[in-house]
Scaffold this active site. Structure first.
Site, PDB file in Angstrom:
ATOM      1  N   TYR A 118     119.939  10.153  41.239  1.00  0.00           N
ATOM      2  CA  TYR A 118     119.074  10.354  40.069  1.00  0.00           C
ATOM      3  C   TYR A 118     118.914  11.851  39.841  1.00  0.00           C
ATOM      4  O   TYR A 118     118.710  12.608  40.802  1.00  0.00           O
ATOM      5  CB  TYR A 118     117.695   9.733  40.328  1.00  0.00           C
ATOM      6  CG  TYR A 118     116.680  10.058  39.258  1.00  0.00           C
ATOM      7  CD1 TYR A 118     116.524   9.219  38.160  1.00  0.00           C
ATOM      8  CD2 TYR A 118     115.890  11.200  39.340  1.00  0.00           C
ATOM      9  CE1 TYR A 118     115.604   9.515  37.165  1.00  0.00           C
ATOM     10  CE2 TYR A 118     114.970  11.501  38.343  1.00  0.00           C
ATOM     11  CZ  TYR A 118     114.835  10.654  37.268  1.00  0.00           C
ATOM     12  OH  TYR A 118     113.930  10.951  36.280  1.00  0.00           O
ATOM     13  N   GLU A 206     117.500  12.918  31.354  1.00  0.00           N
ATOM     14  CA  GLU A 206     117.447  12.037  32.529  1.00  0.00           C
ATOM     15  C   GLU A 206     118.814  11.407  32.715  1.00  0.00           C
ATOM     16  O   GLU A 206     119.293  10.691  31.834  1.00  0.00           O
ATOM     17  CB  GLU A 206     116.376  10.960  32.364  1.00  0.00           C
ATOM     18  CG  GLU A 206     116.208  10.148  33.630  1.00  0.00           C
ATOM     19  CD  GLU A 206     115.155   9.068  33.493  1.00  0.00           C
ATOM     20  OE1 GLU A 206     115.321   8.168  32.637  1.00  0.00           O
ATOM     21  OE2 GLU A 206     114.166   9.116  34.253  1.00  0.00           O
TER      22      GLU A 206
END
Ligand code: GDP
Ligand code: MN
Length: 395
Positions: A118, A206
């Site tokens: 991530y 993101e």
């Protein structure tokens, strides 16, 4: 402003970020053509079909599917295109899918297992600078990781005066446990990502997942990009990426009228001047047993036109059972707003829902008088308590 995954990936790639290659398609036929082209360019024989909507959690809602042949590409895109995709982020009604991204399968087997990470960059308002967040627990459940094991999220704050330093990118890649070729690729990835973030005046990037492939390449498999609306004037090319079909119709209309409107799910419409007062008004509606149907800030200089535009937008929401107008006459005089309300009421005609008007500040008494003498079905209140009691009565 949000943009689609395929647009975000193009943006990233133009700054040197390595991405999972893909081609956007509007029909199943285009999807097959896209797959053929990808096959020629990358040699891939498996494909991922990904619904393009402005919401995350698509995988969980059935909007991301693997196709192991070109026939399957056709079948799956036929299934996904036009579907009403419900994900944890769309609300129950879901979002209609108009486009799919046909991407190369990058989870192919090899020496190592593919591994998901991530990575995000966003503005940390409390610290007044951008922060890079990273985690080894990439994939579809990052919200769960953040909630239950926040120590698994690495944070690196960037000094706005000097920008991202090489050692910071290496620190993040090291904390992710990478080594050798993958480490070097991750450092480059982070640096290119930061460059893209700064150059596009973004407020959030993101990338979940960032994938380490079985042959140690680092790729952006997903990309959520949020651009700062206030800086869009500097980016005509990015402004063009706006997809109005993804936005709330009433919000677009309000934007055109220069009003700050956010649609909510409640039954009491509200029209207020000033964002702080609008927030406080929503609290009062809740305390009085109602649910706000919207946030609406008509700005400091409300006049008959803005009041009318606000009325029309609120009334288009079928859930609205009452309207509370809460105006503080600071810059604008209350009698002027009152005249605006009366005029708008007459222009629109046939308003069925009760309207409570609370005017406070300069010429509040005169304003109340204008409303009372207008003969319209409008309740006037000067005190906030009176307004709240009225809301309680009518909802
Ligand atoms: P999101 O659910 O909206 O966040 O969409 P993502 O783009 O993150 O995709 C969801 C999931 O699909 C990823 O976490 C992967 O597990 C899977 N996925 C994405 N690309 C591929 C691929 O190329 N091959 C395979 N096998 N799975 C993929
Ligand atoms: Mn994702």
């Amino acid at each position: 402003m949000n943009i689609h995954e395929y647009q975000a990936k193009n943006l990233l790639q133009s700054y040197g970020v390595q991405i999972q290659q893909g081609i956007v398609a509007n029909t199943p036929e285009e999807a097959v053509e896209a797959a053929q082209k990808l096959n020629q360019e990358t040699g891939t024989e498996w494909y991922v079909i990904k619904a393009q909507i402005h919401a995350g959690g698509r995988g969980k809602g059935g909007g991301v599917k693997l196709a192991k042949s070109q026939e399957e590409v056709k079948e799956i895109s036929n299934q996904i295109l036009g579907m009403q995709l419900v994900t944890p982020q769309t609300g129950e009604e879901g979002k209609k899918v108009h486009k799919v991204l046909v991407a190369e399968d990058v989870y192919y087997p090899g020496e190592n297992e593919p591994k998901e990470y991530y990575l995000s960059i966003l503005l940390d308002r409390a610290k007044g600078c951008n922060v890079i967040m990273a985690s080894t627990e990439g994939g579809m459940d990052i919200e769960e990781v953040a909630a239950s094991t926040p120590e698994k999220i690495i944070k690196e704050w960037i000094d706005p005066g000097i920008g991202l330093q090489g050692f910071q990118a290496r620190k993040v890649a090291f904390a992710l446990g990478l080594e050798g070729k993958a480490f070097k690729q991750m450092v480059k990835f982070i640096q290119a990502l930061y460059k893209a973030y700064m150059a596009s005046d973004a407020s959030q990037f993101e990338i979940n997942p960032v994938l380490k492939t079985s042959d140690d390449k680092i790729l952006a498999v997903d990309a959520k990009v949020n651009l700062d609306d206030s800086a869009l004037y500097r980016h005509p090319d990015l402004t063009e990426l706006r997809d109005l079909t993804e936005e709330e119709e009433l919000e677009i209309e309000a934007g055109k009228a220069g009003l700050n409107y956010v649609k909510l799910d409640g039954n009491v419409g509200c029209m207020v001047n000033g964002a702080g007062l609008a927030m406080a008004t929503m609290d009062i509606i809740k305390q009085s047993g109602g649910e706000p149907a919207n946030f609406l800030d008509v700005g400091g200089s409300a006049n008959a036109e803005t009041v009318e535009a606000g009325f029309r937008i609120i009334l288009k929401d079928p859930n609205v059972k009452a309207i509370l107008i809460n105006i503080f006459g600071g810059i604008v005089r209350c009698d002027r707003v009152a005249n605006g309300v009366v005029e708008a009421y007459k222009n629109i005609g046939d308003i069925q829902v009760p309207i409570i008007v609370r005017l406070q500040g300069t010429n509040a008494e005169e304003g109340a008088k204008i409303i009372e003498e207008s003969g319209l079905k409008v309740y006037s209140a000067i005190l906030l308590k009176d307004a709240a009691d009225r809301v309680e009565e009518v909802v």
